[in-house]
Design a protein around this motif. Structure first.
Motif, PDB file in Angstrom:
ATOM      1  N   ALA A 148       2.028   1.823  -3.372  1.00 53.49           N
ATOM      2  CA  ALA A 148       0.932   2.291  -4.227  1.00 53.49           C
ATOM      3  C   ALA A 148       0.744   3.799  -4.156  1.00 53.49           C
ATOM      4  O   ALA A 148       0.259   4.415  -5.115  1.00 53.49           O
ATOM      5  CB  ALA A 148      -0.368   1.585  -3.830  1.00 53.49           C
ATOM      6  N   TYR A 161      -6.603   1.662  -1.454  1.00 51.32           N
ATOM      7  CA  TYR A 161      -6.845   1.416  -2.864  1.00 51.32           C
ATOM      8  C   TYR A 161      -7.860   0.306  -3.071  1.00 51.32           C
ATOM      9  O   TYR A 161      -8.698   0.380  -3.980  1.00 51.32           O
ATOM     10  CB  TYR A 161      -5.507   1.116  -3.565  1.00 51.32           C
ATOM     11  N   GLU A 201       0.835  -1.208   0.000  1.00 50.66           N
ATOM     12  CA  GLU A 201       0.000   0.000   0.000  1.00 50.66           C
ATOM     13  C   GLU A 201       0.866   1.254   0.000  1.00 50.66           C
ATOM     14  O   GLU A 201       0.548   2.237  -0.676  1.00 50.66           O
ATOM     15  CB  GLU A 201      -0.938   0.003   1.205  1.00 50.66           C
ATOM     16  N   THR A 245      -0.565   5.948  -9.731  1.00 49.09           N
ATOM     17  CA  THR A 245      -1.978   6.225  -9.988  1.00 49.09           C
ATOM     18  C   THR A 245      -2.647   4.933 -10.444  1.00 49.09           C
ATOM     19  O   THR A 245      -2.174   4.295 -11.396  1.00 49.09           O
ATOM     20  CB  THR A 245      -2.153   7.302 -11.068  1.00 49.09           C
ATOM     21  N   PRO A 246      -3.736   4.538  -9.788  1.00 43.47           N
ATOM     22  CA  PRO A 246      -4.333   3.237 -10.131  1.00 43.47           C
ATOM     23  C   PRO A 246      -5.106   3.261 -11.440  1.00 43.47           C
ATOM     24  O   PRO A 246      -5.667   4.282 -11.834  1.00 43.47           O
ATOM     25  CB  PRO A 246      -5.281   2.986  -8.945  1.00 43.47           C
ATOM     26  N   ARG A 247      -5.102   2.119 -12.107  1.00 41.09           N
ATOM     27  CA  ARG A 247      -5.968   1.927 -13.267  1.00 41.09           C
ATOM     28  C   ARG A 247      -6.500   0.498 -13.208  1.00 41.09           C
ATOM     29  O   ARG A 247      -5.885  -0.385 -12.604  1.00 41.09           O
ATOM     30  CB  ARG A 247      -5.220   2.178 -14.566  1.00 41.09           C
ATOM     31  N   GLY A 267     -11.463   1.023  -5.054  1.00 42.11           N
ATOM     32  CA  GLY A 267     -11.998   0.237  -6.161  1.00 42.11           C
ATOM     33  C   GLY A 267     -13.348  -0.361  -5.824  1.00 42.11           C
ATOM     34  O   GLY A 267     -14.272  -0.357  -6.654  1.00 42.11           O
ATOM     35  N   TYR A 272      -6.455  -1.576  -6.377  1.00 44.52           N
ATOM     36  CA  TYR A 272      -7.692  -0.966  -6.854  1.00 44.52           C
ATOM     37  C   TYR A 272      -8.531  -1.990  -7.627  1.00 44.52           C
ATOM     38  O   TYR A 272      -9.751  -2.102  -7.415  1.00 44.52           O
ATOM     39  CB  TYR A 272      -7.364   0.232  -7.743  1.00 44.52           C
ATOM     40  N   SER A 273      -7.888  -2.733  -8.515  1.00 41.53           N
ATOM     41  CA  SER A 273      -8.619  -3.708  -9.336  1.00 41.53           C
ATOM     42  C   SER A 273      -9.211  -4.811  -8.473  1.00 41.53           C
ATOM     43  O   SER A 273     -10.346  -5.253  -8.702  1.00 41.53           O
ATOM     44  CB  SER A 273      -7.679  -4.313 -10.386  1.00 41.53           C
ATOM     45  N   ALA A 333      -0.701   0.093  -7.024  1.00 38.90           N
ATOM     46  CA  ALA A 333      -1.978   0.793  -6.915  1.00 38.90           C
ATOM     47  C   ALA A 333      -3.035   0.148  -7.801  1.00 38.90           C
ATOM     48  O   ALA A 333      -4.195  -0.016  -7.396  1.00 38.90           O
ATOM     49  CB  ALA A 333      -1.792   2.267  -7.282  1.00 38.90           C
ATOM     50  N   SER A 334      -2.640  -0.257  -9.002  1.00 38.50           N
ATOM     51  CA  SER A 334      -3.595  -0.833  -9.946  1.00 38.50           C
ATOM     52  C   SER A 334      -4.086  -2.197  -9.483  1.00 38.50           C
ATOM     53  O   SER A 334      -5.277  -2.506  -9.600  1.00 38.50           O
ATOM     54  CB  SER A 334      -2.959  -0.946 -11.334  1.00 38.50           C
TER      55      SER A 334
END
Length: 767
Positions: free
Chosen positions: A642, A724, A639, A646-648, A728, A691-692, A687-688
């Protein structure tokens, strides 16, 4: 003339409530008495004219002392007895109604002003307190809260303190049980490592000087011992880590006040209010880039745990140091409870510290510092202890029986329940230690005794995990008292507790995300969606989960790279492929990988639908050498990483049905991360992924709760606080008109487990 007999419950002992009543009644011109009663409630008898009684009842709520909390006022009209004047009577031992045992409060601004005023007789007095602040629970032997029932009983008030105590016009000290001054109160002594007394003029000032010179000092505080050292010197912090055998777990930093702390971390006005509250918890806040704190205090992490000096002792110590902030960590050896008495300090801390700053007031109840963080813009408890425990939490349902709950094995708290209240013990810690197990039993006994829990009418609640120490302790306790035992599944306790804490009723979907909990199918759970009725505990349905990771050994939690080996082996990868992915070069590590592959091949593993282990595995993909030296370390590291990205939303997941349970297959997420390593910044990948994972948990919920009559979603478990993952989850559920609700008054992790156990045990139907 009319008369009322009134019983007030809530937080009304140890907060200046009786003196407030005394002043109020005299001001209005009524007669009667007020007294503390044995259940931590206050009994009031008032008689006078009708107008005066109405004025009294209105002021009771509107003018009460700042720390007081009124839960319930029960009054009966009586025949006047002709009282002449008003009296604070000696406390009664009997219990009329249950009320709150007062927690400890941070020093108030008025007491601190006295400490800093050279003309005041309490100038630089490290134990200054009043009716609105100071120790309560940590020095209470029993209810009611009277001086003779606390460890202040041995300090005989001097003439000046007695004058204040007896003066009804002295708002903060009239009948304040903990007051003292330099003439009659606790004394400080400085000892060397061998616990030989050092004769100095002012032990507190000398301790500050020694800390500035680079020495490490044990400080006996309010609820136990701290270990204090410079926070700006790498060599000192490294020495503390080596002595404490704590290689990477972050230390907390105590600052003189928030103006000092804002030089170390970013804070807003709401953060300031939390830090300066009567609870004065440790709060995790983002580090400033120019912070002077050594990188070794919280290595590799994005946030610092900070808190203010919450006693005059800590304030005076810090004000005499050069930095005005210090490492202030629990005074314990690794895996053991914090020391609260001199014998423990002498025997266990002498190999860690160079000096001891000790006072002679007994600490009756050990109370660790409470810890909060922010997730999704809300403050969330990570540890509920000093300032909160053992005050009760009111719930929106009434328990059908009294309950004693033993919690889990990590971050343990116990709990008791009665009527519409749940009381959690102070933070106990991990139960691997025998001393921690004794602490749990002592804390539960204290709650049972002082809250008047009737064991013959109670049930004991334990976790289902067959190997938990807490389960064994609970079963033995039940056998000793001849009362029934109820087993409650770990994740059901989590989500039920969150739902009741948020005041929900009706059908609720609960997402439980953590490391390890024993499932109903004898596998390890940790990423579960349960649907249940919040008002009628006992029946829940597991509608969704995540795919399994094979656990081959307890070593898998300590060396997360083993999770990568086992997971990819189960997915059909060969050893050479996995070695290349993980980047194994050390022959010993290669040997370990072979062992894991062999165990998977032989089917010698336990299946785990564990969010915690999945996060650990991804942490190992981004940092193959990562190891766990403290609970949650890989997840905390991921974390923190992260925060630099930037999360995607990552693609590649699929859903499938397994024995009536919809599962998330995250294999595509894992392979995406493997393929993108080197081409994408690690912070973006971290982060991605998080978040995902949260987003696809939202997909699971959306796909399984339709038609279930669900109007609310709660999320609990240790991983629920991940910023994150929560982001999400929230963004996906918003598309369904739903919002994931975190608990507010209890930790989402295992520190709040006993809360859900109490509710379940108090409401489920016994067979």
């Amino acid at each position: 003339m009319r008369a009322l007999r009134i019983v007030v419950t809530g937080l009304v002992q140890g907060v200046g409530f009786r003196p407030f009543i005394d002043r109020l009644v005299r001001q209005i011109g009524l007669n009667g008495f007020v007294r503390n009663v044995g259940g931590s409630e206050v009994e009031i008898w008032v008689e006078g004219d009708e107008e005066g009684l109405y004025e009294f009842l209105a002021a009771l709520f509107n003018e009460k002392p700042p720390p007081a909390l009124i839960d319930e006022v029960v009054f009966e009209e009586e025949s006047p007895l002709g009282y002449n004047g008003f009296t604070i009577l000696k406390s009664g031992e009997s219990r009329i109604l249950r009320s709150n045992i007062p927690p400890d409060f941070a020093v108030c601004k008025h007491c601190l002003e006295e400490v800093l005023d050279p003309s005041n007789r309490r100038y630089m007095y490290p134990f200054n307190s009043c009716a609105w602040c100071g120790p309560r629970f940590s020095m209470m032997y029993r209810s009611p809260y009277d001086r003779e029932n606390t460890s202040m009983a041995k300090y005989v008030l001097c003439e000046d303190c007695m004058r204040e105590y007896r003066d009804p016009s002295n708002v903060r000290r009239h009948h304040a049980q903990g007051i003292s001054c330099p003439r009659d109160g606790p004394r400080l002594t400085l000892y060397d490592r061998g616990f030989t007394r050092i004769d100095v003029g002012d032990p507190l000032v000398e301790a500050a000087r020694l800390i500035d010179e680079g020495y490490i000092v044990a400080v006996k505080g309010l609820g136990g011992y701290h270990i204090a050292s410079l926070a700006t010197d790498d060599d000192v912090v490294q020495r503390l880590r080596e002595r404490k055998r704590r290689p990477r777990k972050p230390f907390a930093v105590m600052g003189l006040d928030t103006s000092i702390l804002e030089l170390l971390v970013y804070m807003d006005e709401a953060d300031r209010e939390v830090l300066e509250s009567p609870q004065a918890p440790i709060l995790l806040l983002p580090k400033r880039e120019d912070s002077p704190v050594s990188r070794l205090v919280s290595p590799g992490l994005s946030h610092e745990g900070v808190f203010i000096a919450y006693t005059p002792l800590h304030f005076i110590l810090l004000m005499h140091t050069r930095d005005k902030f210090l490492v202030m960590t629990s005074g314990n050896v690794s895996g053991e409870p914090m020391c609260r008495d001199d014998e423990c300090a002498r025997s266990k801390l002498s190999q860690i510290v160079d000096f001891f700053l000790v006072h002679d007031r007994d600490i009756v109840n050990r109370v660790d510092d409470s810890v909060l963080r922010k997730t999704g813009g809300e403050y969330v408890l990570l540890r509920r202890s000093r300032g909160f425990a053992p005050a009760w939490i009111k719930i929106p349902v009434r328990l059908e029986r009294e309950v004693v709950a033993f919690g889990g094995d990590l971050n343990n708290t116990g709990g008791v329940g009665f009527e519409d209240k749940v009381v959690l013990t102070q933070y106990i810690g991990d139960l691997e230690s025998y001393n921690a197990q004794v602490e749990l039993l002592n804390a539960i006994e204290y709650m049972v005794r002082n809250y008047g829990v009737s064991l013959r009418d109670s049930v004991i609640v334990v976790d289902k995990h067959p190997l938990y120490h807490s389960r064994r302790l609970g079963v033995e306790y039940a056998e000793r008292h001849g009362i029934p035992v109820v087993e409650v599944q770990h994740h059901y306790a989590h989500v039920l507790g969150a739902a009741i804490d948020r005041g929900l009723s009706g059908r609720v979907a609960g997402l439980a995300v953590d490391g390890v909990g024993w499932g109903d199918d004898s596998t390890v759970w940790g990423g579960e969606i349960l649907v249940f009725d919040a008002g009628k505990p006992g029946a829940y349905r597991r509608v969704a989960s995540i795919d399994h990771i094979p656990l081959t050994s307890d070593k898998d939690t300590l060396k997360p790279a083993r999770l990568v080996y086992g997971y990819l082996a189960r997915k059909g990868w060969n050893l050479d492929e996995v070695v290349k992915v993980v980047g194994v070069r050390d022959p010993r590590v290669l040997s370990e990988a072979r062992v894991v592959f062999r165990m998977v091949d032989l089917g010698r593993y336990t299946l785990a639908s564990s969010t915690g282990r999945l996060i650990d595995m991804v942490a190992a993909l981004l940092n193959p050498s990562i190891e766990r030296s403290f609970e949650g370390e890989p997840a905390i590291w991921l974390e923190s990483l992260a925060h630099s990205g930037t999360p995607r939303l990552l693609e590649g997941v699929r859903f499938f049905i397994d024995d009536g349970v919809m599962r998330l297959d995250y294999y595509g997420l894992v392979t995406n991360i493997i393929e993108m390593r080197g081409a994408v910044e690690p912070g973006v990948l971290a982060a991605s992924f998080l978040y995902s994972l949260g987003y696809y948990y939202g997909e699971l919920i959306a796909g399984t709760v339709k038609g279930e009559g669900v109007s609310s979603v709660v999320v609990s478990g240790g991983a629920a606080v991940n910023e994150y993952l929560y982001k999400g989850l929230k963004e996906r559920l918003t598309l369904e008109g739903l919002e994931p609700l975190l608990p507010r008054n209890i930790p989402p992790g295992d520190g709040g487990l006993s809360f859900g156990q109490v509710v379940a045990g108090g409401l489920i139907r016994l067979t």
